[in-house]
Design a protein around this motif. Structure first.
Motif, PDB file in Angstrom:
ATOM      1  N   ALA A  89      17.719  27.334  18.266  1.00 27.86           N
ATOM      2  CA  ALA A  89      16.830  27.177  19.423  1.00 27.86           C
ATOM      3  C   ALA A  89      15.441  26.714  18.989  1.00 27.86           C
ATOM      4  O   ALA A  89      14.834  25.833  19.625  1.00 27.86           O
ATOM      5  N   ALA A  90      14.951  27.262  17.902  1.00 27.74           N
ATOM      6  CA  ALA A  90      13.624  26.870  17.406  1.00 27.74           C
ATOM      7  C   ALA A  90      13.620  25.413  16.960  1.00 27.74           C
ATOM      8  O   ALA A  90      12.677  24.664  17.249  1.00 27.74           O
ATOM      9  N   ALA A  91      14.662  24.981  16.286  1.00 22.02           N
ATOM     10  CA  ALA A  91      14.745  23.599  15.823  1.00 22.02           C
ATOM     11  C   ALA A  91      14.857  22.637  17.002  1.00 22.02           C
ATOM     12  O   ALA A  91      14.266  21.547  16.991  1.00 22.02           O
ATOM     13  N   ARG A  92      15.583  23.056  18.035  1.00 23.18           N
ATOM     14  CA  ARG A  92      15.760  22.186  19.201  1.00 23.18           C
ATOM     15  C   ARG A  92      14.441  21.997  19.940  1.00 23.18           C
ATOM     16  O   ARG A  92      14.158  20.912  20.450  1.00 23.18           O
ATOM     17  N   ARG A  93      13.627  23.059  19.999  1.00 22.21           N
ATOM     18  CA  ARG A  93      12.357  22.962  20.720  1.00 22.21           C
ATOM     19  C   ARG A  93      11.423  21.926  20.096  1.00 22.21           C
ATOM     20  O   ARG A  93      10.629  21.301  20.800  1.00 22.21           O
TER      21      ARG A  93
ATOM     22  N   ALA B 298      18.859  17.872  13.884  1.00 19.38           N
ATOM     23  CA  ALA B 298      19.634  17.311  12.770  1.00 19.38           C
ATOM     24  C   ALA B 298      19.191  17.907  11.438  1.00 19.38           C
ATOM     25  O   ALA B 298      20.011  18.216  10.571  1.00 19.38           O
ATOM     26  N   GLU B 299      17.894  18.081  11.268  1.00 22.85           N
ATOM     27  CA  GLU B 299      17.386  18.649  10.024  1.00 22.85           C
ATOM     28  C   GLU B 299      17.865  20.084   9.847  1.00 22.85           C
ATOM     29  O   GLU B 299      18.232  20.503   8.742  1.00 22.85           O
TER      30      GLU B 299
END
Length: 391
Positions: free
Chosen positions: A234-238, A243-244
């Motif tokens: 969720a944090a990466a999507r925000r 992809a990373e």
């Protein structure tokens, strides 16, 4: 594995070679020989030598079994080749309704592969042939004869061990002594090729027996591992770094696979995190790609640990990855056991069901390479190089 063999002239049996072949699994109780790539020729000159080679061909020593070798044209200098070596539990074959299913299975494979003959070895330590086993042999003879596929030779032996006596089922007065299976040229070739030969099928099953202590430890950590996974995703999507984040998760699992080769078992926390990560379909699909490369053996060690330490769908996921890897490297018996356990753990696990169905239908391992190749492509799309495809 290529095998050349000469059998008694009274049966007009051909010289034969064994080469790569499909897996076969029927009635939930049959396995096929492990070899798929074609190593150098190994010649076998007597029925006893063929019987002694069976543990190496199957990967374990069968008991109370019917072993069938399917002969097909296309060998060196006109010799015929064994396209599949199949094992069936004798007791399962005589259960109600099993006979027709068994003969249909064998005949369908013989017809599809254009077989020109079959060799049969009955392994049974019980005294004298039972009426049910005799009926089985007659039914098989009739079914194959109806398709123009003769049984070129058939023998019975109490056990596949050094000094055991075998009899010719077509000529009860003929027979001989089984040489030491561990010293057969086929066994030596298999061991040199890195394929273990186990004492029994039970040894294969034991490799995936649940480790209850580790299961309890992993289960206690799964919920926390799942929360951490969802939080990180969720944090990466925000911030647009999906992809990373996925690449980092993959790199962590790949490090686990590389490190497991050191012989150190994974911690419960590591196994809990791995179980959660392979629930992510793209990550799981990349894991299938590892089965085609140089780290396949290490990955199998990890999937084995994970399968023993998890339950339900997580066990099915790990056992499916393990089964696929065994399948594409040609270990039909172990693939069948792993995939059977995967379906047993979760009957709705689609990949396990598909792979087990393919195994039962005798689908050649190379027909399943596309699944692993897709995993390689997914890894490439994420900037990860899984290395060359070596299988």
């Amino acid at each position: 594995m290529l095998i050349g063999m000469t059998t008694p002239a009274s049966h007009s049996s051909p010289r034969l070679l064994r080469r790569s072949g499909p897996f076969t699994r029927a009635l939930g109780c049959s396995e096929a020989s492990p070899a798929y790539s074609a190593p150098p020729t190994v010649r076998v000159d007597e029925p006893g030598d063929l019987i002694a080679a069976i543990p190496a061909l199957l990967g374990f020593t069968p008991e109370r079994s019917l072993v069938l070798a399917m002969l097909c044209p296309g060998g060196h200098r006109g010799a015929e080749v064994i396209e599949a070596v199949m094992r069936f539990d004798l007791d399962s074959l005589v259960e109600p309704g099993a006979l027709e299913q068994f003969t249909d299975c064998v005949v369908s494979i013989c017809v599809r592969e254009q077989a020109v003959g079959v060799l049969a070895v009955q392994v049974d330590d019980r005294a004298g042939p039972s009426l049910a086993i005799t009926r089985l042999r007659v039914a098989l003879l009739d079914a194959l004869a109806g398709q123009g596929v003769p049984i070129r030779g058939a023998w019975t032996v109490g056990s596949i061990s050094a000094g055991a006596r075998y009899r010719d089922l077509f000529d009860p007065g003929a027979g001989g002594v089984v040489p030491d299976p561990s010293s057969s040229l086929v066994a030596v070739s298999q061991v040199l090729d890195g394929r273990p030969i186990r004492q029994s099928r039970a040894d294969l099953i034991a490799l995936l027996a649940p480790d209850e202590l580790r299961r309890a430890g992993v289960q206690r950590l799964l919920c926390g591992a799942a929360r951490s996974y969802h939080r990180d995703v969720a944090a990466a999507r925000r911030i647009g770094r999906d992809a990373e984040q996925q690449r980092q998760m993959l790199e962590w699992i790949l490090w686990q696979i590389a490190d497991v080769e050191s012989g150190e078992p994974r911690t419960n926390a590591d196994l809990a995190r791995i179980a959660v990560l392979v629930r992510d379909q793209p990550i799981r699909d990349v894991m299938y790609g590892i089965a085609l490369g140089e780290h396949a053996e290490a990955a199998e060690l990890l999937w084995t640990q994970l399968a023993r330490a998890t339950v339900d769908r997580d066990r099915a996921e790990a056992a499916s990855l393990l089964g696929y890897s065994a399948y594409v490297r040609g270990d039909g018996p172990f693939a069948g056991i792993a995939l059977g356990l995967a379906v047993e753990a979760d009957g709705d696990h689609t990949m396990s069901v598909l792979l087990e169905t393919s195994l039962q239908a005798g689908l050649r391992p190379d027909r399943l390479h596309k699944l692993g190749e897709c995993g390689h492509q997914l890894a490439t799309d994420l900037g990860i190089d899984l290395g060359p495809i070596t299988r």
